[in-house]
Design an enzyme around this catalytic site. Structure first.
Site, mmCIF file in Angstrom:
data_model
loop_
_atom_site.group_PDB
_atom_site.id
_atom_site.type_symbol
_atom_site.label_atom_id
_atom_site.label_comp_id
_atom_site.label_asym_id
_atom_site.label_seq_id
_atom_site.Cartn_x
_atom_site.Cartn_y
_atom_site.Cartn_z
ATOM 1 N N ASP A 109 0.853 -1.191 0.000
ATOM 2 C CA ASP A 109 0.000 0.000 0.000
ATOM 3 C C ASP A 109 0.886 1.236 0.000
ATOM 4 O O ASP A 109 2.024 1.208 0.484
ATOM 5 C CB ASP A 109 -0.916 0.007 1.222
ATOM 6 C CG ASP A 109 -2.034 -1.018 1.132
ATOM 7 O OD1 ASP A 109 -2.417 -1.373 0.008
ATOM 8 O OD2 ASP A 109 -2.530 -1.449 2.184
ATOM 9 N N ASP A 126 -6.808 -1.313 -4.852
ATOM 10 C CA ASP A 126 -7.959 -1.144 -3.951
ATOM 11 C C ASP A 126 -8.983 -0.181 -4.557
ATOM 12 O O ASP A 126 -10.193 -0.418 -4.488
ATOM 13 C CB ASP A 126 -7.504 -0.613 -2.590
ATOM 14 C CG ASP A 126 -6.571 -1.566 -1.859
ATOM 15 O OD1 ASP A 126 -6.618 -2.778 -2.133
ATOM 16 O OD2 ASP A 126 -5.798 -1.093 -1.008
#
Length: 149
Positions: A109, A126
């Site tokens: 991330d 995402d």
């Protein structure tokens, strides 16, 4: 033609997401802003780090779910035809995150919102998954309205 477009979208999104993650891991990409920062973080769970205690098994659980989805689509080709775009986006984002688990041991991330409130760190995959779900919901709502009329 629709299948070629869907496969092309899948490939572009998958490669772009993997390139960005690779750059954060190996090239040290990063940026610190007042509201939005780009910094490397590893997520061993799923959304908001839930189920991180399953970190070693999540890649297999998620892979099993993808295979289940593929089997469902094989037997329900009309669903695949109707939702080709969001399915290609969903699989691109999902498989990219699963590849992270096999490659890095966790999902990479890097997008961190912290303006007014702090939000979880997330990545392009995402956002693509959320976009795919939004398209599916949108199509469900408006398809049912059209069918009533």
């Amino acid at each position: 033609m629709k299948i070629i477009t869907s496969i092309s979208i899948f490939i572009v999104v998958f490669i772009l997401d993997q390139f960005i993650k690779y750059a954060f891991v190996y090239f040290g990409w990063g940026y610190e802003g007042s509201c939005l920062s780009f910094q490397l973080a590893y997520n061993y769970g799923v959304a908001f780090s839930m189920f991180s205690f399953l970190k070693e098994y999540l890649k297999y659980i998620q892979l099993f779910l993808v295979v289940g989805g593929l089997i469902y689509l094989y037997f329900n080709k009309e669903v695949l035809k109707e939702y080709a775009l969001p399915i290609s986006l969903l699989f691109a984002g999902g498989l990219s995150n699963i590849l992270d688990r096999f490659t890095y041991g966790a999902v990479v991330d890097y997008i961190y919102w912290h303006c007014g409130f702090e939000f979880a760190i997330f990545n392009l995959a995402d956002m693509i998954i959320n976009l795919a779900v939004a398209i599916i919901i949108y199509k469900q709502i408006f398809t049912k309205k059209d069918q009533k009329n």
